[in-house]
Motif scaffolding. Structure first.
Motif, PDB file in Angstrom:
ATOM      1  N   PHE A  43       0.672  -0.975  -0.098  1.00 20.60           N
ATOM      2  CA  PHE A  43      -0.185   0.360  -0.178  1.00 20.60           C
ATOM      3  C   PHE A  43       0.986   1.522   0.297  1.00 20.60           C
ATOM      4  N   LEU A  44       1.874   1.328   0.994  1.00 16.51           N
ATOM      5  CA  LEU A  44       3.034   2.588   0.964  1.00 16.51           C
ATOM      6  C   LEU A  44       3.125   2.716  -0.311  1.00 16.51           C
ATOM      7  N   VAL A  45       4.581   1.558  -1.154  1.00 15.23           N
ATOM      8  CA  VAL A  45       5.107   2.038  -2.453  1.00 15.23           C
ATOM      9  C   VAL A  45       3.563   2.249  -3.036  1.00 15.23           C
ATOM     10  N   GLY A  46       2.482   2.001  -3.568  1.00 17.29           N
ATOM     11  CA  GLY A  46       1.793   1.721  -4.125  1.00 17.29           C
ATOM     12  C   GLY A  46       1.230   2.984  -3.993  1.00 17.29           C
ATOM     13  N   SER A  47       1.323   4.131  -2.912  1.00 22.56           N
ATOM     14  CA  SER A  47       0.781   5.552  -2.715  1.00 22.56           C
ATOM     15  C   SER A  47       1.661   6.717  -3.340  1.00 22.56           C
ATOM     16  N   ALA A  76       3.042  16.819  -0.236  1.00 24.57           N
ATOM     17  CA  ALA A  76       1.999  17.088   1.045  1.00 24.57           C
ATOM     18  C   ALA A  76       0.884  16.586   1.053  1.00 24.57           C
ATOM     19  N   ALA A  77       0.010  17.216  -0.071  1.00 28.50           N
ATOM     20  CA  ALA A  77      -0.673  17.898  -0.658  1.00 28.50           C
ATOM     21  C   ALA A  77      -1.369  16.494  -0.150  1.00 28.50           C
ATOM     22  N   ALA A  78      -0.513  15.636  -1.230  1.00 26.37           N
ATOM     23  CA  ALA A  78      -0.881  14.057  -1.698  1.00 26.37           C
ATOM     24  C   ALA A  78      -1.309  13.022  -0.596  1.00 26.37           C
ATOM     25  N   ASN A  79      -1.242  13.324   0.504  1.00 25.41           N
ATOM     26  CA  ASN A  79      -0.691  12.243   1.589  1.00 25.41           C
ATOM     27  C   ASN A  79      -1.648  11.302   1.772  1.00 25.41           C
ATOM     28  N   PRO A  80      -1.159  10.275   1.696  1.00 24.56           N
ATOM     29  CA  PRO A  80      -2.824   8.900   2.057  1.00 24.56           C
ATOM     30  C   PRO A  80      -3.727   9.120   2.875  1.00 24.56           C
ATOM     31  N   GLY A  81      -3.333  10.154   4.010  1.00 22.25           N
ATOM     32  CA  GLY A  81      -3.962  10.114   5.038  1.00 22.25           C
ATOM     33  C   GLY A  81      -3.990   9.294   6.282  1.00 22.25           C
ATOM     34  N   PRO A  82      -5.161   9.039   6.630  1.00 25.15           N
ATOM     35  CA  PRO A  82      -5.183   8.354   8.183  1.00 25.15           C
ATOM     36  C   PRO A  82      -5.075   6.828   7.526  1.00 25.15           C
ATOM     37  N   ALA A  83      -5.445   6.447   5.771  1.00 23.51           N
ATOM     38  CA  ALA A  83      -4.538   4.675   5.868  1.00 23.51           C
ATOM     39  C   ALA A  83      -3.506   4.707   5.789  1.00 23.51           C
ATOM     40  N   GLY A  84      -2.649   5.799   5.537  1.00 17.90           N
ATOM     41  CA  GLY A  84      -1.210   5.528   5.545  1.00 17.90           C
ATOM     42  C   GLY A  84      -0.728   5.491   6.598  1.00 17.90           C
ATOM     43  N   SER A  85      -0.789   6.489   7.724  1.00 15.65           N
ATOM     44  CA  SER A  85      -0.128   5.966   9.215  1.00 15.65           C
ATOM     45  C   SER A  85      -0.605   4.758   9.494  1.00 15.65           C
ATOM     46  N   THR A  86      -1.573   4.552   9.096  1.00 17.04           N
ATOM     47  CA  THR A  86      -1.871   3.151   9.563  1.00 17.04           C
ATOM     48  C   THR A  86      -1.392   1.777   9.041  1.00 17.04           C
ATOM     49  N   SER A  88       1.936   2.530   7.760  1.00 18.94           N
ATOM     50  CA  SER A  88       3.310   2.390   8.492  1.00 18.94           C
ATOM     51  C   SER A  88       2.846   2.056   9.955  1.00 18.94           C
ATOM     52  N   GLY A  89       1.625   2.472  10.846  1.00 21.20           N
ATOM     53  CA  GLY A  89       1.697   1.983  12.144  1.00 21.20           C
ATOM     54  C   GLY A  89       1.944   0.383  12.439  1.00 21.20           C
ATOM     55  N   VAL A  90       1.190  -0.818  10.836  1.00 26.82           N
ATOM     56  CA  VAL A  90       1.248  -2.403  10.505  1.00 26.82           C
ATOM     57  C   VAL A  90       2.730  -2.650  10.808  1.00 26.82           C
ATOM     58  N   LEU A  91       3.408  -1.645  10.106  1.00 24.64           N
ATOM     59  CA  LEU A  91       4.724  -2.162   9.322  1.00 24.64           C
ATOM     60  C   LEU A  91       5.596  -2.032  10.053  1.00 24.64           C
ATOM     61  N   ILE A  92       5.788  -0.938  11.329  1.00 26.80           N
ATOM     62  CA  ILE A  92       6.540  -0.882  12.482  1.00 26.80           C
ATOM     63  C   ILE A  92       6.129  -1.843  13.850  1.00 26.80           C
ATOM     64  N   ALA A  93       5.007  -2.577  13.288  1.00 30.62           N
ATOM     65  CA  ALA A  93       4.109  -2.919  14.131  1.00 30.62           C
ATOM     66  C   ALA A  93       5.014  -5.030  14.246  1.00 30.62           C
ATOM     67  N   ALA A  94       4.351  -4.866  12.822  1.00 31.00           N
ATOM     68  CA  ALA A  94       4.690  -6.536  12.578  1.00 31.00           C
ATOM     69  C   ALA A  94       7.062  -5.932  13.067  1.00 31.00           C
ATOM     70  N   TRP A  95       7.252  -5.206  12.141  1.00 26.72           N
ATOM     71  CA  TRP A  95       8.846  -5.058  12.515  1.00 26.72           C
ATOM     72  C   TRP A  95       9.304  -5.135  13.671  1.00 26.72           C
ATOM     73  N   LEU A  96       8.840  -5.280  14.696  1.00 26.80           N
ATOM     74  CA  LEU A  96       9.721  -4.747  15.784  1.00 26.80           C
ATOM     75  C   LEU A  96       8.684  -6.062  16.452  1.00 26.80           C
ATOM     76  N   GLY A  97       7.706  -7.019  16.073  1.00 24.52           N
ATOM     77  CA  GLY A  97       6.954  -8.021  16.450  1.00 24.52           C
ATOM     78  C   GLY A  97       7.678  -9.588  16.161  1.00 24.52           C
ATOM     79  N   SER A  98       7.962  -9.133  14.987  1.00 27.30           N
ATOM     80  CA  SER A  98       8.996 -10.093  14.116  1.00 27.30           C
ATOM     81  C   SER A  98      10.365  -9.868  15.083  1.00 27.30           C
ATOM     82  N   ILE A  99      10.881  -8.662  15.104  1.00 35.05           N
ATOM     83  CA  ILE A  99      12.315  -9.559  15.577  1.00 35.05           C
ATOM     84  C   ILE A  99      11.935  -9.696  17.398  1.00 35.05           C
ATOM     85  N   LEU A 100      10.983  -9.113  17.870  1.00 42.92           N
ATOM     86  CA  LEU A 100      10.913  -9.653  19.279  1.00 42.92           C
ATOM     87  C   LEU A 100      10.310 -10.818  19.421  1.00 42.92           C
ATOM     88  N   ASP A 101       9.518 -11.518  18.777  1.00 38.80           N
ATOM     89  CA  ASP A 101       9.130 -12.614  18.816  1.00 38.80           C
ATOM     90  C   ASP A 101      10.499 -14.003  18.560  1.00 38.80           C
TER      91      ASP A 101
END
Length: 106
Positions: A43-47, A76-86, A88-101
């Protein structure tokens, strides 16, 4: 090197869940991290590609001047909004979660 550290490094440096898949040989567990991270990254790369294409077309058509400040404002005006933030959060959570796991596997 311990397998847990090798798995954590693989997940940290390559992609979330690869340490569980390649080093720890736990494919079901790796899917918990691989799939959400891949969807979020897709999603992020597509955006980003979509925004870059629009900006490049506007520059080529002459509707957007070749000025870095104007281009940055347009991006900046074309940012994906809440979907982009979500995503990004999912990607960071998956990355940290996989390291900790991988580090604290049982």
């Amino acid at each position: 090197m311990k397998r847990a550290i090798g798995a954590a490094l693989t997940s940290a440096l390559l992609f979330p869940g690869l340490g569980q898949l390649i080093v720890l040989k736990r494919p079901a567990r790796s899917c918990l991290f691989l799939l959400p991270a891949a969807v979020a990254l897709f999603f992020l790369v597509g955006s980003a590609i979509s925004t870059a294409t629009v900006v490049a077309n506007e520059i080529a058509a002459g509707t957007l001047q070749l000025d870095i400040q104007l281009i940055l404002q347009r991006i900046a005006a074309a940012n994906p909004g809440p979907a982009g933030s979500t995503a990004s959060g999912v990607l960071i959570a998956a990355w940290l979660g996989s390291i900790l796991d991988a580090l604290f596997r049982r």
